[in-house]
Design an enzyme around this catalytic site. Structure first.
Site, PDB file in Angstrom:
ATOM      1  N   ARG A   1      38.778  35.820  39.810  1.00 24.31           N
ATOM      2  CA  ARG A   1      37.796  36.774  39.296  1.00 24.31           C
ATOM      3  C   ARG A   1      37.134  36.181  38.053  1.00 24.31           C
ATOM      4  NH1 ARG A   1      39.608  41.597  41.943  1.00 24.31           N
ATOM      5  NH2 ARG A   1      40.205  40.756  43.985  1.00 24.31           N
ATOM      6  N   HIS A   2      35.837  36.431  37.895  1.00 30.34           N
ATOM      7  CA  HIS A   2      35.103  35.921  36.750  1.00 30.34           C
ATOM      8  C   HIS A   2      35.638  36.557  35.470  1.00 30.34           C
ATOM      9  CE1 HIS A   2      31.703  34.941  34.129  1.00 30.34           C
ATOM     10  NE2 HIS A   2      31.320  34.070  35.042  1.00 30.34           N
ATOM     11  N   PRO A   3      35.756  35.797  34.381  1.00 26.18           N
ATOM     12  CA  PRO A   3      36.317  36.368  33.157  1.00 26.18           C
ATOM     13  C   PRO A   3      35.383  37.338  32.433  1.00 26.18           C
ATOM     14  CG  PRO A   3      35.622  34.109  32.769  1.00 26.18           C
ATOM     15  CD  PRO A   3      35.509  34.341  34.250  1.00 26.18           C
TER      16      PRO A   3
ATOM     17  N   PHE B   1      32.579  39.892  40.621  1.00 26.24           N
ATOM     18  CA  PHE B   1      32.215  38.481  40.622  1.00 26.24           C
ATOM     19  C   PHE B   1      33.496  37.705  40.863  1.00 26.24           C
ATOM     20  CE2 PHE B   1      30.525  34.493  39.497  1.00 26.24           C
ATOM     21  CZ  PHE B   1      29.167  34.575  39.152  1.00 26.24           C
TER      22      PHE B   1
ATOM     23  N   ARG C   1      33.492  44.699  34.126  1.00 27.60           N
ATOM     24  CA  ARG C   1      34.583  43.723  34.040  1.00 27.60           C
ATOM     25  C   ARG C   1      35.839  44.369  33.484  1.00 27.60           C
ATOM     26  NH1 ARG C   1      38.151  41.612  35.072  1.00 27.60           N
ATOM     27  NH2 ARG C   1      38.799  39.431  34.985  1.00 27.60           N
TER      28      ARG C   1
END
Length: 392
Positions: free
Chosen positions: A235-237, A242, A287
């Site tokens: 997973r995108h930080p 994403f 996020r």
């Protein structure tokens, strides 16, 4: 679409550039292979036993395919650099070379009498590129470095893997490749400067420096944000959704980076009301609340095969993909159309598919290249050429 060989009427971008290549293993040869792809005459100087990669698999009929892949298009001469005659040969060759590139440990070329300072007076035009693990200066300059060491020291390994798992190597020798790329870039910059001034210069490239510089998102968060980034798995930080998510028969990759795409995404998965959900009204909030968002994605995708998921998302203009194997990527219509690999004919192995540098230059064809050379195979031609030039 088959790759087209270079047009004999159109010189390749690096035609006329001659490189004396003292590199071995991966980073340096990767750099000079890209130069050979574009027409440079790369003379590979090897010891009597040859580049170490001649002895590293995978093998076919006794030949290293790894060596074939990253030494394509070069010429080979074997020289004992401890011999005064060999050093004299090197200096004679340098009279007609534009670039010298080496990846010995710092100090080795100086002991051989072939350092930049030793050569610059007699060859002021020479672009001299030194590629090493940690560069020519700094506390680690004398330390040996392989890709895994550079990945470990750069922070990349610590930032890669599942949050509750161990630090993880990237699935390619990215530290070596980054070093090779920056060495090629530095060579081109110095050649351009030489074309204006007539003077070469010393280019100092480090694998550590290159890999650290290849992580701008982590740099931003660390240098300017004061963070200590942690592993986030697939997973995108910083953004959501994403990353990779499960479908009925595998996983798919998804990239939603702005509010417009998120609104479209919510429509595709049948949850348009999520746009107004206070947990998801901005990218940072999405996020922060990614686990809750992932539940909605799982509800939608869990009953669909990957191909259908990707079809629905792509049709709506949302970046998405199945997870291809390396073999699928190389065989894909996109890779074939772009000519990322082309064939060479090896005298013993026959026709081989080998990688080619990926940048397209208008008027410069692709393909039409030579295989990697046998050890010392070109010594006669190189020395004959040298004799002709000395007599001219």
């Amino acid at each position: 679409m088959p790759t087209q060989p270079p047009n004999s009427q159109t010189p390749q971008p690096l035609s006329g550039v001659r490189v004396l290549d003292f590199t071995r293993v991966l980073a340096g040869p990767y750099c000079t292979a890209m130069m050979a792809d574009l027409g440079a005459d790369v003379i590979k100087v090897e010891a009597a036993h040859g580049d170490d990669y001649r002895h590293i698999g995978p093998f076919k009929d006794g030949e290293s395919l790894l060596f074939q892949a990253i030494n394509r298009g070069k010429r080979s001469i074997a020289l004992d650099l401890k011999s005064p005659d060999a050093i004299a040969t090197v200096k004679a060759l340098l009279a007609d070379c534009d670039v010298l590139i080496e990846n010995f440990r710092p100090g080795v070329m100086e002991k051989l009498g072939l350092s930049y300072n030793a050569l610059a007076k007699d060859f002021p035009h020479l672009v001299y590129v030194s590629l090493s693990g940690f560069g020519q200066t700094g506390p680690n300059t004398k330390k040996p470095a392989y890709d895994i060491i550079v990945q470990a020291m750069s922070g990349l390994m610590d930032a890669t893997g599942e949050p509750d798992g161990a630090p993880t190597m990237v699935g390619e020798a990215l530290g070596d490749v980054a070093g090779g790329l920056f060495a090629a870039w530095g060579t081109m910059v110095a050649l351009f400067d030489c074309s204006r001034t007539g003077l070469g210069r010393h280019v100092d490239v480090a694998l550590f420096d290159g890999l650290v510089s290849m992580m701008p998102i982590l740099a931003c968060r660390t240098l300017m944000g004061g963070e200590t980034p942690v592993r986030t798995g697939n997973r995108h930080p910083l953004s959501a959704p994403f990353g990779t998510y499960p479908a009925a028969d595998g996983h798919f990759a998804l990239a939603v980076l702005n509010d417009r795409l998120f609104a479209t995404f919510c429509d595709v998965i049948g949850q348009p009301e999520l746009v107004q959900d206070a947990r998801f009204t901005s990218d940072p909030l999405r996020r922060e609340n990614e686990p809750a968002l992932a539940e909605y994605i799982d509800q939608w995708a869990s009953s669909l095969p990957v191909d259908q998921v990707v079809h629905h998302l792509s049709a709506a203009g949302i970046p998405a993909s199945s997870i291809q194997t390396v073999a699928q990527a190389w065989a894909s219509p996109q890779a074939v159309e772009r000519g990322l690999a082309s064939t060479v004919t090896h005298p013993d192995l026959g026709v081989l598919n080998v990688p080619e540098q990926p940048v397209h230059f208008n008027g410069a064809g692709r393909g039409g290249r030579k295989p990697a050379p046998a050890l010392n195979a070109d010594a006669g031609d190189i020395l004959n050429l040298l004799n002709k030039e000395q007599c001219a």
